[in-house]
Design a protein around this motif. Structure first.
Motif, PDB file in Angstrom:
ATOM      1  N   PHE A 154       0.865  -1.195   0.000  1.00  0.00           N
ATOM      2  CA  PHE A 154       0.000   0.000   0.000  1.00  0.00           C
ATOM      3  C   PHE A 154       0.889   1.228   0.000  1.00  0.00           C
ATOM      4  O   PHE A 154       2.102   1.133   0.225  1.00  0.00           O
ATOM      5  CB  PHE A 154      -0.965  -0.014   1.189  1.00  0.00           C
ATOM      6  CG  PHE A 154      -0.282   0.025   2.528  1.00  0.00           C
ATOM      7  CD1 PHE A 154      -0.023   1.224   3.162  1.00  0.00           C
ATOM      8  CD2 PHE A 154       0.109  -1.160   3.157  1.00  0.00           C
ATOM      9  CE1 PHE A 154       0.612   1.255   4.384  1.00  0.00           C
ATOM     10  CE2 PHE A 154       0.751  -1.140   4.376  1.00  0.00           C
ATOM     11  CZ  PHE A 154       1.003   0.067   4.996  1.00  0.00           C
ATOM     12  N   ASN A 155       0.263   2.349  -0.276  1.00  0.00           N
ATOM     13  CA  ASN A 155       1.018   3.597  -0.362  1.00  0.00           C
ATOM     14  C   ASN A 155       1.284   4.110   1.055  1.00  0.00           C
ATOM     15  O   ASN A 155       0.380   4.622   1.718  1.00  0.00           O
ATOM     16  CB  ASN A 155       0.194   4.616  -1.173  1.00  0.00           C
ATOM     17  CG  ASN A 155       1.001   5.861  -1.462  1.00  0.00           C
ATOM     18  OD1 ASN A 155       2.050   6.078  -0.867  1.00  0.00           O
ATOM     19  ND2 ASN A 155       0.519   6.663  -2.393  1.00  0.00           N
ATOM     20  N   THR A 156       2.515   3.958   1.508  1.00  0.00           N
ATOM     21  CA  THR A 156       2.814   4.308   2.902  1.00  0.00           C
ATOM     22  C   THR A 156       2.786   5.826   3.137  1.00  0.00           C
ATOM     23  O   THR A 156       2.655   6.267   4.271  1.00  0.00           O
ATOM     24  CB  THR A 156       4.206   3.776   3.301  1.00  0.00           C
ATOM     25  OG1 THR A 156       5.145   4.133   2.300  1.00  0.00           O
ATOM     26  CG2 THR A 156       4.189   2.278   3.480  1.00  0.00           C
ATOM     27  N   SER A 157       2.892   6.600   2.040  1.00  0.00           N
ATOM     28  CA  SER A 157       2.883   8.053   2.235  1.00  0.00           C
ATOM     29  C   SER A 157       1.469   8.624   2.216  1.00  0.00           C
ATOM     30  O   SER A 157       1.287   9.830   2.361  1.00  0.00           O
ATOM     31  CB  SER A 157       3.753   8.727   1.171  1.00  0.00           C
ATOM     32  OG  SER A 157       3.284   8.348  -0.102  1.00  0.00           O
ATOM     33  N   ALA A 158       0.471   7.750   2.046  1.00  0.00           N
ATOM     34  CA  ALA A 158      -0.906   8.255   1.966  1.00  0.00           C
ATOM     35  C   ALA A 158      -1.507   8.511   3.351  1.00  0.00           C
ATOM     36  O   ALA A 158      -2.590   9.072   3.463  1.00  0.00           O
ATOM     37  CB  ALA A 158      -1.774   7.254   1.205  1.00  0.00           C
ATOM     38  N   GLY A 159      -0.804   8.101   4.394  1.00  0.00           N
ATOM     39  CA  GLY A 159      -1.301   8.334   5.757  1.00  0.00           C
ATOM     40  C   GLY A 159      -2.534   7.514   6.098  1.00  0.00           C
ATOM     41  O   GLY A 159      -3.416   7.975   6.826  1.00  0.00           O
ATOM     42  N   LEU A 160      -2.613   6.306   5.556  1.00  0.00           N
ATOM     43  CA  LEU A 160      -3.795   5.470   5.815  1.00  0.00           C
ATOM     44  C   LEU A 160      -3.793   4.901   7.236  1.00  0.00           C
ATOM     45  O   LEU A 160      -4.821   4.482   7.746  1.00  0.00           O
ATOM     46  CB  LEU A 160      -3.839   4.303   4.813  1.00  0.00           C
ATOM     47  CG  LEU A 160      -3.950   4.678   3.337  1.00  0.00           C
ATOM     48  CD1 LEU A 160      -3.828   3.436   2.469  1.00  0.00           C
ATOM     49  CD2 LEU A 160      -5.264   5.370   3.063  1.00  0.00           C
ATOM     50  N   GLU A 161      -2.635   4.866   7.861  1.00  0.00           N
ATOM     51  CA  GLU A 161      -2.466   4.302   9.201  1.00  0.00           C
ATOM     52  C   GLU A 161      -3.005   2.877   9.276  1.00  0.00           C
ATOM     53  O   GLU A 161      -3.877   2.549  10.092  1.00  0.00           O
ATOM     54  CB  GLU A 161      -3.137   5.185  10.260  1.00  0.00           C
ATOM     55  CG  GLU A 161      -2.420   6.504  10.440  1.00  0.00           C
ATOM     56  CD  GLU A 161      -2.933   7.308  11.609  1.00  0.00           C
ATOM     57  OE1 GLU A 161      -3.877   6.859  12.269  1.00  0.00           O
ATOM     58  OE2 GLU A 161      -2.380   8.389  11.839  1.00  0.00           O
ATOM     59  N   VAL A 162      -2.523   2.039   8.369  1.00  0.00           N
ATOM     60  CA  VAL A 162      -2.928   0.636   8.390  1.00  0.00           C
ATOM     61  C   VAL A 162      -1.738  -0.301   8.603  1.00  0.00           C
ATOM     62  O   VAL A 162      -1.923  -1.444   9.018  1.00  0.00           O
ATOM     63  CB  VAL A 162      -3.662   0.217   7.091  1.00  0.00           C
ATOM     64  CG1 VAL A 162      -5.006   0.899   6.987  1.00  0.00           C
ATOM     65  CG2 VAL A 162      -2.812   0.505   5.866  1.00  0.00           C
ATOM     66  N   GLY A 163      -0.545   0.185   8.310  1.00  0.00           N
ATOM     67  CA  GLY A 163       0.638  -0.683   8.392  1.00  0.00           C
ATOM     68  C   GLY A 163       1.035  -0.969   9.831  1.00  0.00           C
ATOM     69  O   GLY A 163       0.717  -0.200  10.746  1.00  0.00           O
ATOM     70  N   ILE A 164       1.734  -2.065  10.010  1.00  0.00           N
ATOM     71  CA  ILE A 164       2.099  -2.473  11.375  1.00  0.00           C
ATOM     72  C   ILE A 164       3.126  -1.520  11.997  1.00  0.00           C
ATOM     73  O   ILE A 164       3.214  -1.382  13.203  1.00  0.00           O
ATOM     74  CB  ILE A 164       2.610  -3.929  11.371  1.00  0.00           C
ATOM     75  CG1 ILE A 164       2.584  -4.504  12.787  1.00  0.00           C
ATOM     76  CG2 ILE A 164       4.001  -4.058  10.757  1.00  0.00           C
ATOM     77  CD1 ILE A 164       2.634  -5.997  12.854  1.00  0.00           C
TER      78      ILE A 164
END
Lengths: 385, 299
Positions: free
Chosen positions: A65-75
């Protein structure tokens, strides 16, 4: 902006968020490894309770996923659900809870009946320190070497606990390596046991263990905790919880607590621990040369640990009277892969003598291995933290 | 019964007191400057002497209601005010008090000053106003802009610091700036092959388990003697010599007794691995009903 432009821009932005747009080769490699773990667990029945959560966690952790999108889903993104669940691993409080459950599940009678078997559990820890020396030789720093070497203890929670303190960046690889080798105990240990023993030694019959009174079973966790933790206070989280769980089991008045600790609590923590450890193996962190080194060192640590347990029994037998000789096939059980390695001792013993049941004898060094690896982790933590 | 509860209550109170004392005891006077001519300024832009405290705990510590003083006969000279969340010091963190004699300026301004040219006794008392937590005598020889500090945070010797490259003054921060883990460096330098670690660690692991082993050999001897005694009594044997003759039951005998008990009385001892086969009643729930999962109703 026209309506069609609006739709176009938003769809393009959405595409940029998808896994397809952000996928890299590493993600697919990790997804394949995750699937391989799930296959091993389901089809080959290798430690399914651990490999299914870890394998599926790998799938979760490697969906790009796009880590710079600020989705706050990554561990690794603070505040995300996965990150909150991962706190138990990164702050090191899942492993002591697992140890609570292990204590509540474990019957230490075999060890109490024959306390000298504890020394086999100590001898098998040489795998840890042998691997430590090799890890230093190939260029790891002492704290990283300590965290990797603990794989030789064959104790997943201990490996996670120690690596979260000494080398958090290597924890994913260390945990996966530890659990993989624990699953491969039936493959790794028997050839070593055959290699280091003679046929005559494999036929040694040990005297049945005496019956242990309930008082002794109650005294064991209390005295065990006090003695080991006074020697190694840094092992307190693991040893304290292990012996506490065992007291719940043996005292006879906290059956409900013991059942919860050994069933529901352990299951919940195992699910969360396995899944988050799996999810922490993101391709960018996991697919490195260091990981390959960790797997190689872990394998070597396992071999040294198993071999040193068997060899120690052979040496120990030199000073024991004929009637009290120990079958060296239980030496491998000094690594703490409970109860798998004890079962291997038993199965191999039965291959050579169908009336020679070694399971209860092997459980002694096996549970001593749990204590020994927790003590070894405490020692490493005390020296290197 | 009431006595039992009273003892329990006293024990809990005792524990609470000990725990509280342990926390506060980790509070340390860490660095003191008496005459501040060009060092740190307070939030009003003024310079004054200062006292740095250090929380040596590995957990946060609330210091409201402890007392700072320069007179051992007046231990409650300056109470750290309550109700200010800044008085909660993080683990291994520092807090600075300006000794300007103007407590109305805020929590971290004391009602006393430090006097240059004479020995300054600075003490830290617990909330009870009697228990001395830490103290230091700052020597009269301290020059302006020199501080009197512990060599390492929270413990160790005191030394005079003059602001030079090696004797730097560190209000509100660590007395030693650590850019590496000394332990790891030491192991890497002295024990590069790991033999030392392996030898020490294996000795410790063996010692821990050997101690446990010896303890349980002793306990099992006592346990076995007790079992023999109980068994002898059950057999009606009373003298020691006769007791020795009563042998252990073999595993086979115990198994036979258990099987007989099970066969005739359906009785269990304490084993928790009894296999039972009962019909499990499952309550109906629409959430698990297959009928709602069907795409087409069967004809």
């Amino acid at each position: 902006m026209t309506f069609s432009d609006f739709i176009n821009v938003n769809l393009r932005q959405f595409w940029e968020l998808t896994g397809f747009a952000n996928a890299e080769l590493g993600n697919f490699v990790m997804l394949l490894i995750g699937l391989f773990f799930i296959w091993l667990a389901i089809k080959k029945n290798f430690e399914p309770m651990l490999l299914v959560p870890i394998g599926f966690g790998m799938l979760i952790g490697n969906v790009p996923f796009n880590t710079s999108a600020g989705l706050e889903v990554g561990i690794y993104e603070e505040g995300s659900v996965l990150n909150i669940l991962y706190n138990g691993v990164s702050a090191g409080w899942y492993p002591p809870l697992i140890f609570l459950g292990i204590g509540a599940m474990t019957d230490f009678s075999a060890l109490i009946a024959n306390p000298k078997l504890m020394l086999i559990g100590a001898a098998a820890q040489f795998g840890i320190f042998g691997a430590y020396m090799v890890a230093l030789a190939i260029g790891f720093a002492p704290d990283q070497a300590g965290a990797i070497a603990i794989i030789g203890g064959a104790d997943g929670p201990t490996a996670i606990f120690l690596s979260s303190k000494l080398a958090p960046n290597l924890m994913g690889a260390i945990a996966v390596s530890a659990y993989s080798y624990m699953a491969l105990v039936p493959v790794i240990q028997p050839p070593l046991m055959k290699l280091f023993t003679t046929k005559h030694e494999r036929l040694i019959k040990m005297k049945p263990a005496r019956a242990v009174s309930q008082n002794e079973k109650i005294i064991f966790p209390i005295v065990g905790m006090l003695l080991t933790c006074f020697v190694v206070p840094s092992g307190l989280p693991l040893l304290g919880m292990l012996f506490f769980g065992n007291l719940l089991r043996e005292c006879g008045v906290t059956n409900r607590l013991a059942k919860t600790a050994s069933n529901a609590l352990t299951d919940i923590v195992t699910i969360l621990l396995g899944m988050t450890v799996g999810a922490s193996t993101q391709a960018s962190h996991f697919l490195t040369w260091e990981t390959i080194g960790i797997f190689a060192l872990g394998f070597m640590a396992f071999i040294i640990a198993s071999a040193s347990g068997v060899i120690f029994v052979k040496i120990f037998n030199l000073i024991l009277p004929q009637s009290k000789k120990i079958n060296p096939l239980i030496g491998n059980a000094g690594v703490s892969a409970v109860p798998m390695s004890a079962r291997i001792s038993n199965n191999l013993g039965l291959q050579y003598d169908p009336s020679n049941y070694l399971l209860m004898h092997a459980m002694g060094p096996n549970v001593a291995g749990v204590i020994g690896s927790a003590v070894a982790a405490g020692v490493l933590l005390g020296f290197l933290a | 019964m009431k006595r039992k509860y009273l003892i329990l209550l006293l024990a809990i109170l005792g524990c609470a007191t000990v725990v509280s004392a342990q926390n506060r005891k980790a509070l340390r006077i860490n660095e003191v400057m008496v005459d501040n001519e060009s060092s740190i300024v307070d939030e009003y832009g003024n310079r004054s002497g200062w006292i740095e405290l250090f929380n040596a705990n590995y957990g946060p510590l609330e210091i409201a209601s402890v007392f700072l003083t320069t007179d051992s006969l007046n231990p409650t000279m300056y109470p750290v005010p309550m109700g200010d969340e800044l008085t909660k010091i993080g683990k291994r963190q520092h807090v600075l008090f300006h000794a300007d004699g103007e407590p109305n300026k805020g929590t971290f301004h004391t009602n006393f000053v430090l006097v240059p040219g004479k020995d300054n006794w600075v003490g830290l008392y617990d909330a009870d106003g009697r228990s001395l937590i830490d103290y230091v005598i700052v020597p009269a020889s301290l020059l302006p802009d020199q501080s009197y500090a512990r060599v390492d945070d929270g413990f160790g010797e005191w030394e005079v610091r003059n602001g030079s490259a090696s004797k730097y003054i560190t209000p509100s921060s660590a007395n030693i700036i650590k850019d590496k883990n000394n332990k790891i460096e030491l192991f890497a330098r002295v024990d590069g092959h790991g033999f030392g670690m392996a030898a020490m660690a294996m000795c410790i692991v063996f010692s821990a388990l050997l101690v446990l082993c010896l303890a349980f050999m002793l306990i099992s001897k006592i346990g076995a003697a007790q079992t023999r005694k109980n068994k002898a009594l059950a057999h009606g044997v009373e003298t020691k010599a006769e007791r020795r003759e009563v042998e252990h039951d073999s595993g086979e005998e115990i198994a036979a007794i258990c099987m007989a008990l099970y066969e005739h009385l359906n009785a269990h001892d304490k084993e928790d691995t009894v296999l039972t086969i009962n019909k499990v009643k499952r309550a109906y729930s629409p959430w698990s009903s297959k009928i709602y999962g069907l795409r087409q109703l069967p004809h």
